[in-house]
Design a protein around this motif. Structure first.
Motif, mmCIF file in Angstrom:
data_model
loop_
_atom_site.group_PDB
_atom_site.id
_atom_site.type_symbol
_atom_site.label_atom_id
_atom_site.label_comp_id
_atom_site.label_asym_id
_atom_site.label_seq_id
_atom_site.Cartn_x
_atom_site.Cartn_y
_atom_site.Cartn_z
ATOM 1 N N ASP A 1 0.855 -1.186 0.000
ATOM 2 C CA ASP A 1 0.000 0.000 0.000
ATOM 3 C C ASP A 1 0.894 1.239 0.000
ATOM 4 O O ASP A 1 1.538 1.543 1.004
ATOM 5 N N PRO A 2 0.980 1.976 -1.122
ATOM 6 C CA PRO A 2 1.884 3.134 -1.191
ATOM 7 C C PRO A 2 1.514 4.254 -0.229
ATOM 8 O O PRO A 2 2.350 5.090 0.093
ATOM 9 N N SER A 3 0.275 4.269 0.228
ATOM 10 C CA SER A 3 -0.140 5.343 1.144
ATOM 11 C C SER A 3 0.490 5.200 2.527
ATOM 12 O O SER A 3 0.598 6.174 3.277
ATOM 13 N N VAL A 4 0.914 3.972 2.885
ATOM 14 C CA VAL A 4 1.532 3.742 4.192
ATOM 15 C C VAL A 4 2.927 3.136 4.071
ATOM 16 O O VAL A 4 3.627 2.966 5.069
ATOM 17 N N ASN A 5 3.335 2.796 2.848
ATOM 18 C CA ASN A 5 4.665 2.235 2.573
ATOM 19 C C ASN A 5 4.905 0.860 3.199
ATOM 20 O O ASN A 5 6.043 0.475 3.471
ATOM 21 N N HIS A 6 3.817 0.132 3.464
ATOM 22 C CA HIS A 6 3.942 -1.274 3.858
ATOM 23 C C HIS A 6 2.687 -2.000 3.401
ATOM 24 O O HIS A 6 1.892 -1.441 2.637
ATOM 25 N N LEU A 7 2.480 -3.234 3.818
ATOM 26 C CA LEU A 7 1.343 -4.003 3.335
ATOM 27 C C LEU A 7 0.039 -3.529 3.973
ATOM 28 O O LEU A 7 0.026 -3.036 5.100
ATOM 29 N N ARG A 8 -1.054 -3.703 3.232
ATOM 30 C CA ARG A 8 -2.373 -3.397 3.798
ATOM 31 C C ARG A 8 -2.766 -4.549 4.714
ATOM 32 O O ARG A 8 -2.812 -5.707 4.291
ATOM 33 N N SER A 9 -3.064 -4.250 5.972
ATOM 34 C CA SER A 9 -3.458 -5.318 6.887
ATOM 35 C C SER A 9 -4.396 -4.782 7.958
ATOM 36 O O SER A 9 -4.423 -3.577 8.238
ATOM 37 N N LEU A 10 -5.142 -5.692 8.542
ATOM 38 C CA LEU A 10 -6.080 -5.375 9.614
ATOM 39 C C LEU A 10 -5.982 -6.482 10.647
ATOM 40 O O LEU A 10 -6.337 -7.630 10.377
ATOM 41 N N ALA A 11 -5.442 -6.124 11.818
ATOM 42 C CA ALA A 11 -5.288 -7.095 12.908
ATOM 43 C C ALA A 11 -4.553 -8.356 12.445
ATOM 44 O O ALA A 11 -4.918 -9.476 12.803
ATOM 45 N N GLY A 12 -3.531 -8.167 11.620
ATOM 46 C CA GLY A 12 -2.714 -9.286 11.175
ATOM 47 C C GLY A 12 -3.176 -9.937 9.899
ATOM 48 O O GLY A 12 -2.459 -10.759 9.326
ATOM 49 N N ARG A 13 -4.379 -9.592 9.426
ATOM 50 C CA ARG A 13 -4.889 -10.176 8.191
ATOM 51 C C ARG A 13 -4.658 -9.209 7.038
ATOM 52 O O ARG A 13 -4.924 -8.013 7.152
ATOM 53 N N VAL A 14 -4.179 -9.720 5.905
ATOM 54 C CA VAL A 14 -3.929 -8.886 4.740
ATOM 55 C C VAL A 14 -5.259 -8.479 4.110
ATOM 56 O O VAL A 14 -6.209 -9.268 4.045
ATOM 57 N N VAL A 15 -5.295 -7.234 3.635
ATOM 58 C CA VAL A 15 -6.518 -6.636 3.097
ATOM 59 C C VAL A 15 -6.308 -6.307 1.627
ATOM 60 O O VAL A 15 -5.259 -5.809 1.230
ATOM 61 N N SER A 16 -7.324 -6.570 0.820
ATOM 62 C CA SER A 16 -7.266 -6.271 -0.616
ATOM 63 C C SER A 16 -7.398 -4.774 -0.838
ATOM 64 O O SER A 16 -7.789 -4.029 0.070
ATOM 65 N N PRO A 17 -7.106 -4.282 -2.057
ATOM 66 C CA PRO A 17 -7.235 -2.846 -2.335
ATOM 67 C C PRO A 17 -8.645 -2.296 -2.115
ATOM 68 O O PRO A 17 -8.800 -1.107 -1.861
ATOM 69 N N VAL A 18 -9.665 -3.137 -2.211
ATOM 70 C CA VAL A 18 -11.028 -2.650 -2.003
ATOM 71 C C VAL A 18 -11.456 -2.752 -0.548
ATOM 72 O O VAL A 18 -12.581 -2.398 -0.198
ATOM 73 N N GLY A 19 -10.564 -3.247 0.323
ATOM 74 C CA GLY A 19 -10.865 -3.252 1.746
ATOM 75 C C GLY A 19 -11.346 -4.562 2.308
ATOM 76 O O GLY A 19 -11.655 -4.633 3.499
ATOM 77 N N SER A 20 -11.435 -5.615 1.514
ATOM 78 C CA SER A 20 -11.900 -6.900 2.034
ATOM 79 C C SER A 20 -10.722 -7.724 2.543
ATOM 80 O O SER A 20 -9.639 -7.722 1.960
ATOM 81 N N VAL A 21 -10.950 -8.420 3.652
ATOM 82 C CA VAL A 21 -9.915 -9.271 4.223
ATOM 83 C C VAL A 21 -9.731 -10.504 3.364
ATOM 84 O O VAL A 21 -10.697 -11.144 2.949
#
Length: 484
Positions: free
Chosen positions: A341-361
């Motif tokens: 995720d370029p907006s945070v400069n690391h992977l998109r994740s939520l509580a340890g789970r990777v999140v897709s670009p549209v926000g789904s786990v």
């Protein structure tokens, strides 16, 4: 619990802490397998290739990692790059595409860390400016093969940033090779340091001493350097406004800085300085026709905005003559990593789970450590985060993934992924991908028992030289394994 075969991409502390937690929390699970893949041929990530060589105590966690590797349900595969793009920086790494992982595993964890340096926009890399990571890779003999700096031609080095990495580099440059020789410093590095002409190291910080990023341990080591002294800091910078409530660490830092270094100013041939409230705005190399070998670093003078705690330019500038500028501004994840995720400069994740670009786990896809949270925290922070992610994985597999139903992360709209992440629900219970099996036969893939043979040999060679260890590079390690 259904059969679980987890692939971990990354072989640093976070990866091992997750594996340790899983294997220890599920000791009776014969259907659990954990396979770890690292693009580096040696395991342990930053513990081997990031920790300063004169901090051997930080590496004690590797004993715990050895315990993990002794579990028969665990396997390590080093010198393996998971991704379709070969690594230009590590050309000998065996590249396998992500589909090979998905076809052979039921779950996937990214623990890839933050492997790229954050650069300063005003002073891009050049012959007179390098990122701190290049120097760290040089003195830890990282497989990326960073070239040695021409220290014999340098008298003044400037570090931009005042975190622990900056102080590590300053300490290495200002410490006698005779002292460093007992630690895990490769012989070629010691030889380069023995030719060094560096007499002064400037450490530049955009804000003041109260906002310093270094720890007290690192500052105390700088102050106690046996062959260098600190340039005294202007007393006004060390006298905070009476309405500011200082933390315990801030009080200790100010006290140390006021006392100054153990060696009196002017009593040593080597010196160092902390230059607060300065920000680089440009770097001008010496003219080709000039005999001067130093570049001119332009610095903006700052003050601290009390409302935002941000550094604000005063309009005043100054120039600093320096042989080399080293930028130490942090790190970020490789953008080529899946789910970056370029907006945070690391992977998109939520509580340890990777999140897709549209926000789904993404079911059965996880991230831990710096890959998930950015380059922050120490080993203890990494361990706590890894344990939390491992507990999430355990929760998911023991509930058969029911917790993931309809779970969506609230994010701004983005382009959907082009394909679903589909695992093989019934992979071979033990075998790694075919590419790995062939790589093992070819001697291109390092397993943990291979690493332990190399580890023992490095320590043996080091003991013969009166030091902690003497490291091998990949070509030497591969020849050694072929003879074992």
């Amino acid at each position: 619990m259904p059969p679980v075969k987890l692939a971990i991409v990354g072989g640093g502390p976070s990866a091992f802490y997750v594996a340790s937690r899983l294997l220890s929390r599920l000791p009776q699970s014969e259907s659990l397998r954990v396979h770890m893949f690292d693009r580096l041929w040696a395991p342990h990530g930053l513990v081997r290739y990031g920790v300063a060589p004169d901090h051997p105590e930080v590496k004690n966690c590797t004993h715990k990692f050895d315990t993990v590797a002794n579990d028969p349900r665990f396997r390590f595969f080093g010198n393996v790059n998971v991704g379709s793009t070969p690594l230009s920086s590590i050309p000998h790494a065996l590249s396998i595409p992500l589909p090979s992982i998905l076809n052979n595993y039921t779950h996937l964890l990214y623990a890839t860390g933050c492997t790229l340096p954050t650069l300063h926009p005003a002073i891009p890399p050049s012959a007179y400016c390098i990122p701190a990571l290049s120097l760290v890779h040089w003195y830890t003999q990282h497989p990326a093969h960073s070239p040695p700096p021409p220290l014999e031609k340098m008298t003044h080095v400037t570090l931009i940033g005042n975190g622990n990495v900056s102080l590590d580099i300053a300490r290495i440059l200002l410490t006698s090779p005779s002292i460093l020789a007992k630690y895990d410093v490769p012989q070629p590095v010691l030889e380069t340091l023995s030719r060094s002409a560096v007499k002064h190291v400037s450490i530049v910080a955009r804000r003041g001493p109260l906002e310093a990023a270094f720890t007290m341990k690192e500052l105390r080591e700088m102050i106690n350097l046996p062959e260098a002294s600190m340039v005294p800091i202007e007393p006004g910078l060390l006298a905070p406004s009476p309405d500011i409530i200082l933390t315990r660490q801030q009080k200790r830092a100010l006290d140390l800085l006021q006392k100054g270094s153990k060696n009196l100013p002017g009593s040593t041939s080597k010196t160092w300085s902390l230059d607060f409230f300065r920000s680089p705005t440009g770097l001008t190399p010496p003219p080709l026709s000039s005999l001067d070998t130093q570049a001119q670093l332009t610095l903006a003078h700052n003050y601290l905005d009390p409302a935002t705690n941000r550094a604000v330019p005063t309009g005043e500038t100054s120039s600093l003559s320096t042989s080399l500028v080293i930028t130490s501004l942090g790190f970020h994840t490789d953008p080529e990593t899946s789910f970056f995720d370029p907006s945070v400069n690391h992977l998109r994740s939520l509580a340890g789970r990777v999140v897709s670009p549209v926000g789904s786990v993404l079911k059965h896809v996880y991230a831990s450590g710096w890959a998930a949270n950015g380059a922050k925290g120490v080993l203890a922070t990494t361990m706590m985060d890894a344990h939390a992610v491992a507990d999430t994985i355990i929760s998911d597999i023991t509930s058969n993934g029911e917790v993931l139903e309809n779970r969506v992360m609230q994010t701004s709209p983005a382009t959907p992924t082009s394909s679903e992440i589909v695992f093989n629900p019934h992979p071979h219970p033990d075998d790694p991908p075919l590419e790995i099996q062939q790589g093992i036969k070819d001697g291109a893939v390092v397993q943990y028992n291979d690493w332990k043979a190399i580890d023992d040999e490095e320590i043996r060679r080091g003991e013969a030289m009166g030091k902690e260890r003497e490291r091998m590079v990949w070509e030497e390690a591969r020849r050694f394994l072929a003879r074992v």
